[in-house]
Design a protein around this motif. Structure first.
Motif, PDB file in Angstrom:
ATOM      1  N   THR A   1      32.080  57.873  62.887  1.00 47.83           N
ATOM      2  CA  THR A   1      33.286  58.274  63.624  1.00 47.83           C
ATOM      3  C   THR A   1      34.156  59.241  62.823  1.00 47.83           C
ATOM      4  OG1 THR A   1      34.394  56.263  62.841  1.00 47.83           O
ATOM      5  CG2 THR A   1      33.384  56.189  65.035  1.00 47.83           C
TER       6      THR A   1
ATOM      7  N   THR B   1      29.517  53.941  64.982  1.00 46.61           N
ATOM      8  CA  THR B   1      30.814  53.724  64.330  1.00 46.61           C
ATOM      9  C   THR B   1      30.811  54.219  62.892  1.00 46.61           C
ATOM     10  OG1 THR B   1      30.104  51.467  63.788  1.00 46.61           O
ATOM     11  CG2 THR B   1      31.400  51.766  65.796  1.00 46.61           C
ATOM     12  N   SER B   2      29.651  54.208  62.240  1.00 45.58           N
ATOM     13  CA  SER B   2      29.587  54.669  60.853  1.00 45.58           C
ATOM     14  C   SER B   2      29.762  56.176  60.728  1.00 45.58           C
ATOM     15  CB  SER B   2      28.258  54.255  60.218  1.00 45.58           C
ATOM     16  OG  SER B   2      27.158  54.744  60.971  1.00 45.58           O
TER      17      SER B   2
END
Length: 203
Positions: free
Chosen positions: A128, A125-126
């Motif tokens: 994306t 997610t870091s």
């Protein structure tokens, strides 16, 4: 044991295509027209070795071609209005060139060993924002095709390879990154590049 293939026609380019990527090309040199005919005649088994130029290498000694390459197949072709042959190639699997020979018309052929591809890896997610920026690039440059709507944008390996195709990173650096067993180093490298680029564009 890694598979080995022989007599693969090589196509060195300043642009790059990696496994999972697609590239459109205009062909006009007789040796490469012959290459396309030969590869297409082999049907689904036909492969081209898409290679990266080594600016510090020697054409005479065939060191102008970096060893890490991509086996690609021709998925489409068209006779263009300008008289050139247009082809579309798709990267299939990574390979390493172990020997190069030269035909009488200058077409290079190589013996290659198939490399292990990067495993499918979920995009953290870091990171994306790398996928989001990639979609923006697709929208700004329609010639790249449509931004994928499936799960490829959620894969770190796929996103990294598309950025390596698009960014003007030195081929030697790309070779080093592609030799890594996974995409984690490339992910960090690309995040740093894009962060630096965005920082420079701030007023």
């Amino acid at each position: 044991m890694n598979r080995a293939l022989t007599n693969i026609p090589l196509f060195p380019l300043s642009g790059h295509v990696l496994p999972g990527g697609v590239m459109r090309l205009r062909i006009f040199e007789p040796r490469y027209l012959r290459m396309v005919r030969e590869v297409c005649a082999q049907g689904d088994d036909g492969r081209v070795g898409m290679c990266m130029f080594n600016d510090n290498g020697s054409v005479e000694h065939n060191t102008h071609i970096h060893s890490v390459a991509t086996l690609a197949r021709v998925i489409d072709f068209e006779h263009r209005d300008d008289g050139l042959l247009g082809i579309t190639v798709e990267g299939v699997e990574p390979c390493e060139i172990t020997a190069i020979r030269v035909d009488s018309d200058g077409l290079r052929r190589g013996d290659v060993t198939i490399r292990e591809p990067w495993q499918e890896t979920p995009l953290p997610t870091s990171y994306t924002h790398l996928a989001e920026r990639l979609c923006q690039v697709y929208s700004e440059y329609p010639e790249l095709g449509e931004c994928p709507s499936d799960d490829r944008l959620a894969r770190a390996d796929w996103v990294c390879q598309r950025w390596l195709e698009l960014l003007p990173v030195d081929a030697k650096v790309k070779q080093e990154l592609l030799r890594e067993p996974c995409c984690s180093r490339t992910l960090d490298y690309l995040a740093g590049l894009i962060h630096e680029s965005e920082h420079k564009s701030d007023p």
